[in-house]
Design a protein around this motif. Sequence first.
Motif, short mmCIF file in Angstrom:
data_model
loop_
_atom_site.label_atom_id
_atom_site.label_comp_id
_atom_site.label_asym_id
_atom_site.label_seq_id
_atom_site.Cartn_x
_atom_site.Cartn_y
_atom_site.Cartn_z
N ASN A 143 1.18 -17.22 38.34
CA ASN A 143 1.06 -16.08 39.42
C ASN A 143 1.78 -14.75 38.58
O ASN A 143 2.91 -15.13 37.72
CB ASN A 143 1.82 -16.41 40.90
CG ASN A 143 1.95 -15.38 41.14
OD1 ASN A 143 2.98 -14.33 41.10
ND2 ASN A 143 1.17 -15.54 42.35
N ALA A 144 1.06 -13.65 38.23
CA ALA A 144 1.52 -13.04 37.62
C ALA A 144 3.01 -12.00 38.07
O ALA A 144 4.09 -11.69 37.46
CB ALA A 144 0.09 -11.47 37.94
N THR A 193 -7.86 -12.56 35.29
CA THR A 193 -8.19 -13.77 36.57
C THR A 193 -8.48 -14.54 37.72
O THR A 193 -9.72 -13.69 38.04
CB THR A 193 -7.36 -12.04 37.99
OG1 THR A 193 -6.11 -11.26 36.85
CG2 THR A 193 -6.69 -12.83 39.11
N THR A 233 6.48 -12.15 35.46
CA THR A 233 6.68 -10.88 35.47
C THR A 233 7.77 -10.06 35.78
O THR A 233 8.80 -8.90 35.43
CB THR A 233 5.08 -9.92 34.87
OG1 THR A 233 4.94 -9.64 36.18
CG2 THR A 233 4.55 -10.38 34.09
N THR A 246 -3.42 -16.05 36.64
CA THR A 246 -3.73 -15.04 35.60
C THR A 246 -3.62 -15.49 35.11
O THR A 246 -2.16 -15.96 34.39
CB THR A 246 -2.71 -13.39 36.14
OG1 THR A 246 -3.09 -12.57 37.37
CG2 THR A 246 -2.90 -12.87 35.08
N PHE A 280 -2.38 -15.15 30.28
CA PHE A 280 -1.48 -14.14 29.64
C PHE A 280 -2.49 -14.54 28.08
O PHE A 280 -1.71 -15.39 28.52
CB PHE A 280 -0.22 -13.36 29.63
CG PHE A 280 -0.46 -13.08 30.96
CD1 PHE A 280 -0.51 -11.62 32.13
CD2 PHE A 280 -0.12 -13.93 32.51
CE1 PHE A 280 -0.36 -11.35 32.59
CE2 PHE A 280 0.14 -13.23 33.58
CZ PHE A 280 -0.13 -11.86 33.65
N GLN A 339 -2.49 -9.38 29.37
CA GLN A 339 -2.63 -10.03 30.85
C GLN A 339 -4.79 -10.09 29.84
O GLN A 339 -5.43 -9.02 29.42
CB GLN A 339 -3.37 -8.95 31.84
CG GLN A 339 -4.17 -9.64 32.78
CD GLN A 339 -4.15 -8.53 34.25
OE1 GLN A 339 -2.72 -8.09 34.06
NE2 GLN A 339 -5.13 -8.82 35.53
#
Length: 695
Positions: A657-658, A680, A662, A685, A687, A677
Motif C-alpha cells: 500500500n503506497a 499500481t 511512504t 503499488t 516500487f 513508483q
Amino acid sequence: MGTRFSRIFPYLLVIITLAIHIFVSIAPANSLVNWFTIDDAYYYFKEAQHVSEGLGFTFDGINTASGFHPLWMFICIPVFALARFNLLLPLRILVIIAGILNAASGVLLFTTFRKVLAVAPAALLSFFWVISPLVQPVISHNGMEAGINAFATILFISLLVRYEMRTKSVKESKENWKSLAGLGAAAVLVLFSRLDNIFLVAAAGMWLVYRQGEKRYPVTLALLLSVASVFVSFMLRIGFREAYIQYLPSIYWMLALSILLKMVVFALGGLFDLHPGQTFWKLGLRVVLAATTAGGLLGAVMLGIYSLGVFDRFPRTVILIDWGITLAGLLLITGLYRWLASREAVTGQPVSIWKQATYHLNLWRQRGSAFFAPVAAALILYMGWSKLTFGTFSPVSGQIKHWWGTLYTVYGKPVNSLVEFFGYDARLKRGPWSLALSGWTELAEKMQRLHWIRKDETASTVGLLFLALLAAFILLAAFDRQRFRKNIHALALLPLAAGSLLQLFYYNGTGYVNTRDWYWISQMLTILWLAAVFTDLFYHRLLAWKIPAFIPAAVMVIFGAAWLGSYAKDILTLVPPAVVPENETAYLGPIQLLEQATEPGAVIGSTGGGNIAYFIQDRTIVNLDGLMNSTAYFDGMKDGTAAEFLNRMGMDYVFANAYMVTKSEPYDRIFAGRLTQLDTFANATLFRFTCEDCR
C-alpha cells in the motif's frame, strides 16, 4: 435425553464436523483458498515449506524468522513437505486437520460438561461451538494456530475438571502427585499452542496449589486485583497512549513488585483464611491493615528504586490510587468469596503469621513443584533453543507489536480508555468478548432493519439486551445458589476466566497493538463456560416449574438446527461447490500480475506477503513488517539501518500500500527517497527500491 443420547451425540458431532471439512477440502481451488481468510496463516505455510526442504526456519529463504507458535508450526512442517508436489494439497489436508481438531474439541466439551451439567445444556453448548458462525471463522477458517489452541485449552480444562472430581479429599497421595505432573505436561501442550497461554497456566497452577477448601478463590482473585490495580492506577493518573507509554518501565517494576508484595502480605495477613465467625468490623479491619501494609511496602520500594535512577518517570500519587483500588477490591473479594464458598470451606481458627508462612511455603514446595516443573523445564528449553536459533528468547513478532505502540503507524494505537483496557471493542463484533456481544449485535441490526429502532440506537440496544441477560443470570444464580456454586467450581471456571483476564491485561496494559481475533480463544471459552452455567440453571428452573422435560429439550434442538442451517449457508457462500472454468485460478490473478511486472529471481519486499510468498514462482518475498523476519531486521528498524539491511540482501522491489510505505512509521523513514513508483494493481503499488546512500 438419557444415557443412549449421551453415547450417540459425540458421534453426531464428529460426523457433522468432518462432513463440513471434507466438503471444503475437495472444493475447487478458487473456493478452497477462501477458507484461509488470514494472510498471516501463509507465514506458517511458507516457513513450514522451507523447513521441510531443509532451508531451516526462514520465511524468505534468506533470514531466520521466529514469528510463530511452536506446536502449530510442528504440525505444519510435515503437511507442507507435500507442497513440492502440489501447492494446494497441503491446504486441503490442513482443512481436514482443522476438522479433526474441531470435532475432538466438541467431543471433549460435551463429555466435560456432561459430568457437571444436564445432558441437554451440555449437548447444546458443545454443538454451538463446533458449528456456530460466531466461532468457526476464528477457530477453523483462518489457517492459524487457533484450532490447536482451542483443542489444547479445552483438553487442559477438561483434565483439570477430571482431576478435581478424583481428588475430593485434601489428603495427598502418590497418585495425586502423578496427576499433577500429568496436568503439568498438558499445560506444556497449552503453552506451546500459544505462548501467551502462560497466563492460563499460571492461573491454573494457583488453582491446583490452593485446592478445594483451601482458599483458592480469594488467592486467584487477589492475583487478578494485584495486576489490574497497577495498570488502572497509572491510567487514571497519567492517561492513555503516548502519555502512558512513557511510563512503561516504572509500570513493569511496580507490576512485578505488586504481585510479589501484595500476595505475600495478603497470605501472611490471613486474607486467604476467612472465617464465618468474624464480625463485619473485624474482617474490615483485617482488610484495611493488609491493604495499607502492602501499599506502604510497595510505595516505599518503588520510591527507593526511583531514587536510584532505575527508571526516570514515576508519579507518586499512583501509590495512593493503587492503595484505594486494592482496598476496595479486597472488600469486594472477601464478600464475594464468603457468598460463593461453602461453610465448610471457611471453618477453622486463625493461625499465627509464622504458621501461615510455613503453610503457604509447603503448598508451593509440594504441589507447586509437581505441576510447574514440566512447564518450567519446557519453557527453559524452548527459550534456549529460540535464543540459539533466532537470537531472541521469544518470538520477534510480539516484540515488534509492542514497539508499534510507540509509533505513528497504520497498525493501530494502544487502548484509549478503561473500558478498552478491560476488553470492550466499539465494533462489538470484534475483540475479546465479541462472542458475548456479536449475537446481540446481529439481533439489534435486524431490529434496525425492521425499523423497530434507529440506526444510531444499535449500540445502546446491544447494551440493554446484554444487561437484561446479565440480570437474568444473576437472578437464576440467586434462586439456585447451590447449583451455581457447584457448577462454577466443578467446571473450573475461575482459573479459565482468570487466565483470560491476565492475558487481556498483558496486551492492553503494555502498549501492544494490532491484536487479532484468534488471540482471544480463552476469552471465547470463558464466555462458553458462563453460557453453559447459565443454560443449565435455566434448564433446571424450567423443570422446577413442572414444564415437561421434552419442551426445553425440543427448544434446544430447534436452536441447534438453526445454527447448523446458518453455518451451512455461510459455508456454501464462502466455499462455492462449483466454479466456472475461467475463475478456477482467479486467486492467482494478483500474483500473476506481479510475476509479469518483475523478472525471475527478483527479491520483493511486502508489508504482509504471506499469500504472495506461498504461490509466487521464481521470486523471493521479504516480509517488511518484521513479524516474519529476523531480529537483525527488527534492530535495523529501530536504529534506522533497515534500508541498509534490505540493500545487503539484494531487495529489488517493494509491493505494498503506497500510503503505508511512504507516510506511516517506520516505513516512511526506511524508504524515504529510495522508492520509485512503477505500477499500481491489485490494490497495491509496485516500487523500485534503490539505496544509493547505503554502505
